[in-house]
Design an enzyme around this catalytic site. Structure first.
Site, PDB file in Angstrom:
ATOM      1  N   LYS A 177     139.786  66.050  37.859  1.00 44.89           N
ATOM      2  CA  LYS A 177     139.442  66.462  39.348  1.00 44.89           C
ATOM      3  C   LYS A 177     139.065  65.391  40.336  1.00 44.89           C
ATOM      4  O   LYS A 177     138.876  64.632  40.233  1.00 44.89           O
ATOM      5  CB  LYS A 177     137.955  66.898  39.225  1.00 44.89           C
ATOM      6  CG  LYS A 177     136.719  67.709  40.249  1.00 44.89           C
ATOM      7  CD  LYS A 177     137.266  67.858  41.676  1.00 44.89           C
ATOM      8  CE  LYS A 177     136.001  66.774  42.834  1.00 44.89           C
ATOM      9  NZ  LYS A 177     137.227  66.485  44.575  1.00 44.89           N
ATOM     10  N   GLY A 230     134.370  55.948  42.922  1.00 44.97           N
ATOM     11  CA  GLY A 230     133.950  56.415  44.062  1.00 44.97           C
ATOM     12  C   GLY A 230     132.958  55.615  44.555  1.00 44.97           C
ATOM     13  O   GLY A 230     132.358  54.605  44.728  1.00 44.97           O
ATOM     14  N   GLY A 231     132.076  56.350  45.644  1.00 47.50           N
ATOM     15  CA  GLY A 231     131.178  55.757  46.840  1.00 47.50           C
ATOM     16  C   GLY A 231     129.890  55.259  45.604  1.00 47.50           C
ATOM     17  O   GLY A 231     129.476  56.371  44.794  1.00 47.50           O
ATOM     18  N   GLU A 252     132.750  53.455  38.593  1.00 45.77           N
ATOM     19  CA  GLU A 252     133.215  52.778  39.137  1.00 45.77           C
ATOM     20  C   GLU A 252     132.938  52.581  40.811  1.00 45.77           C
ATOM     21  O   GLU A 252     133.336  53.652  41.117  1.00 45.77           O
ATOM     22  CB  GLU A 252     134.305  52.116  38.418  1.00 45.77           C
ATOM     23  CG  GLU A 252     134.891  52.233  37.221  1.00 45.77           C
ATOM     24  CD  GLU A 252     134.495  51.011  37.102  1.00 45.77           C
ATOM     25  OE1 GLU A 252     133.772  49.989  37.867  1.00 45.77           O
ATOM     26  OE2 GLU A 252     134.482  50.408  35.867  1.00 45.77           O
ATOM     27  N   CYS A 286     138.587  49.100  46.269  1.00 44.64           N
ATOM     28  CA  CYS A 286     136.838  48.902  45.951  1.00 44.64           C
ATOM     29  C   CYS A 286     136.900  47.095  45.954  1.00 44.64           C
ATOM     30  O   CYS A 286     135.867  46.657  45.565  1.00 44.64           O
ATOM     31  CB  CYS A 286     136.426  49.651  44.385  1.00 44.64           C
ATOM     32  SG  CYS A 286     136.639  50.602  44.169  1.00 44.64           S
ATOM     33  N   GLU A 385     129.378  48.734  52.535  1.00 44.88           N
ATOM     34  CA  GLU A 385     130.880  48.041  52.153  1.00 44.88           C
ATOM     35  C   GLU A 385     131.672  48.895  53.057  1.00 44.88           C
ATOM     36  O   GLU A 385     130.922  50.333  53.614  1.00 44.88           O
ATOM     37  CB  GLU A 385     130.911  49.506  50.711  1.00 44.88           C
ATOM     38  CG  GLU A 385     132.539  48.654  50.722  1.00 44.88           C
ATOM     39  CD  GLU A 385     132.608  50.180  49.084  1.00 44.88           C
ATOM     40  OE1 GLU A 385     131.928  50.949  49.218  1.00 44.88           O
ATOM     41  OE2 GLU A 385     133.652  49.430  48.983  1.00 44.88           O
TER      42      GLU A 385
HETATM   43  C1  UN1 Z   1     140.313  49.506  43.165  1.00 50.23           C
HETATM   44  O1  UN1 Z   1     140.660  49.732  44.563  1.00 50.23           O
HETATM   45  O2  UN1 Z   1     139.505  51.131  43.281  1.00 50.23           O
HETATM   46  O3  UN1 Z   1     143.050  44.663  41.602  1.00 50.23           O
HETATM   47  C2  UN1 Z   1     141.004  49.548  42.101  1.00 50.23           C
HETATM   48  C3  UN1 Z   1     142.957  45.761  42.343  1.00 50.23           C
HETATM   49  C4  UN1 Z   1     144.297  47.081  41.940  1.00 50.23           C
HETATM   50  C5  UN1 Z   1     142.583  48.135  41.458  1.00 50.23           C
HETATM   51  C6  UN1 Z   1     141.817  47.878  42.482  1.00 50.23           C
HETATM   52  N1  UN1 Z   1     144.979  46.781  40.604  1.00 50.23           N
HETATM   53  O4  UN1 Z   1     143.274  45.798  43.524  1.00 50.23           O
END
Ligand code: UN1
Length: 498
Positions: A177, A230-231, A252, A286, A385
């Site tokens: 999804k 996601g968030g 994550e 992230c 964030e």
């Molecule tokens: C993400 O932003 O969820 O290390 C992943 C990094 C990338 C992966 C980011 N290889 O910035």
């Protein structure tokens, strides 16, 4: 205007289908608001159908030898390499990151799929001595069953592939999804798996909202593992919902990733790193560098270097190789980031940018200036964030204060320190509360053969990619083989046998 936009169905049981009466949504190019694709708004029923197809395919896929599953993944990787130029452009068109990063997104997918293909010939278990004679003890890894992969829009090919390739090589079947905003990237990825020979039902795609499709997948009793990126607020809902069914929920979530800059650092190197970390992918990673924690002795000098360089930094069409930063991903993103910039203007000092870009081609898309605030630690912009091109710069007296500030946030994904002092660097590896620490490199750029994830509110203890990918998607079975031809009793016999 009748749109001639490409239409995609759901992919269930090896067929692209459009359920009768299906509603549709379009994805939009954030550079110019042109449609990129039209997709089915999947329903709860569609989600259940996809789980059914995945369940029916499970036994056949589980019994396919793991090296053979790996071979199919290798073919996926080969085809994805061929498709890379086009798929990279699709990433850029649908999500807005600059083309070199769009291509990097696809490359990260290829790297990971190849890495996982090799895992088909490993999937190691353990052998352990028995306390009894003529008895073997060992562990084997088994797939979990049907897994749901729910993914974000910021890495529209890489993050799905981190999950899908790992789940498939370990023998699971998948319902995928994707984020609605990048459904075209998702559909193109799934097509490659289909063409590479992944059997019907092994990988299914259901586009649609989290409320309908996502929740139905989490609630379905046949889904054993949910892997979500996601968030943090959605992640919390996913976790609670999955807990009802006692599922493994892999999360994550966010980050508020610091770069610590000490006075002995190579400032030129740090400048390149901070710019890439903070404004690469328009800060929508992230792992983005969202805090720069600088020792007071070099604070003014470095801030000057930073704003000077930003003056020569171009924001614009992400397909143009000269562009430093493209648009942010959507109207919603733009609004949220601009709100944070307003908050920042009240609680901190704006040092660079701070505006929506307007005029000419900017008016067609979602463009925001790279933005820098000088702020005290503790403000909202320094702790929450933002997920956009907004960097908070914080002055500290020394290393100890830098680490205190770095650690005083709810997240713990990535972190970095620039210093030439090797002892300090190792101390920071020990001190920084994060799943990832970089020395003399920015907070972004994780490689697929290492585990990825974080502590505190960044997740719930798991990691993905690297060796952790196999853990995420397998159950361990402990096996005892007694070849003594008599009843031996553990704990009881072993004591008296001595
Ligand atoms: C993400 O932003 O969820 O290390 C992943 C990094 C990338 C992966 C980011 N290889 O910035």
């Amino acid at each position: 205007m009748t749109s001639k936009v490409d239409e995609f169905g759901l992919f269930i049981g090896g067929k692209w289908i459009t359920p009768s009466g299906a509603r549709r949504f379009e994805t939009v190019n954030p550079t110019n608001r042109e449609p990129v694709g039209s997709f089915v708004s999947g329903t709860e029923k569609d989600a259940r159908n996809a789980v059914g197809a995945a369940q029916r395919a499970f036994r056949g896929w589980k019994e396919t030898p793991a090296p053979k599953r790996g071979e199919i993944l290798l073919e996926v990787a080969r085809r994805m390499r061929q498709a890379k130029p086009e798929l990279g452009r699709t990433v850029t068109r649908e999500m807005g990151k600059v083309l070199s990063e769009g291509l990097g997104d696809v490359q990260e997918s290829i790297d990971f799929i190849e890495y996982m293909a090799g895992e088909g010939r490993r999937l190691f278990g353990e052998t352990v001595p028995s306390e009894l004679r003529s008895k073997f003890c060992l562990t084997v890894r088994q797939p979990k069953g049907v897994v749901a992969c729910i993914t974000p829009w910021n890495f529209p090919t890489a993050i799905p592939n981190w999950k899908i390739a790992a789940a498939l090589v370990t023998g699971n079947t998948v319902v995928f999804k994707p984020a609605s905003a990048t459904a075209r990237c998702a559909a193109e990825v799934v097509k490659i798996y289909e063409e590479a020979g992944v059997p019907p039902g092994v990988l299914n795609l259901v586009t649609g909202s989290g409320g309908q499709v996502g929740n139905a997948l989490i609630d379905d009793p046949h889904v054993r593992t949910v892997s979500f990126t996601g968030g943090v607020s959605t992640g919390r809902e996913v976790y609670v919902r999955g807990a009802q069914g006692l599922k493994m929920v892999h999360l994550e979530l966010g980050g508020k990733n610091p770069v610590i800059l000490l006075e002995d650092a190579d400032l030129g190197l740090a400048l390149d790193g901070v710019l890439f970390g903070a404004f690469g992918t328009a800060g929508q990673r992230c792992t983005a560098t969202s805090r720069l924690i600088v020792q007071a002795t070099i604070f003014d000098r470095f801030l000057g270097m930073l704003t000077d360089r930003l003056g020569r930094f171009t924001v614009g069409d992400p397909l143009d190789p000269k562009t430093g930063m493209g648009p942010v991903a959507s109207a919603d993103q733009e609004q949220k980031i601009l709100e944070y910039i307003e908050i920042g203007k009240k609680e901190a000092t704006l040092r660079y940018g701070g505006k929506k870009l307007t005029g000419g081609a900017y008016d067609r898309g979602f463009f925001i200036e790279p933005t820098i605030f000088e702020t005290k630690h503790g403000t909202r912009i320094s702790k929450e964030e933002i997920f956009g091109p907004v960097l908070s710069v914080i002055k500290v007296a020394d290393y100890d204060e830098a680490v205190r500030v770095a650690n005083d946030v709810e997240y713990g994904l990535s972190s970095a320190i620039y210093t030439r002092d090797v002892n300090r660097a190792f101390r920071a590896i020990q001190d920084l509360e994060a799943g990832i620490t970089y020395i003399n490199a920015p907070t972004i750029g994780a490689e697929v053969q290492l585990p990825f994830g974080g502590i505190k509110n960044t997740g719930n203890g798991g990691r993905e990619a690297g060796s952790a990918a196999v853990e995420e998607f397998t159950e361990i079975k402990s096996v005892f083989v007694d070849f003594s031809s008599k009843l031996q009793k553990a704990q009881i016999d072993s004591e008296t046998a001595a």
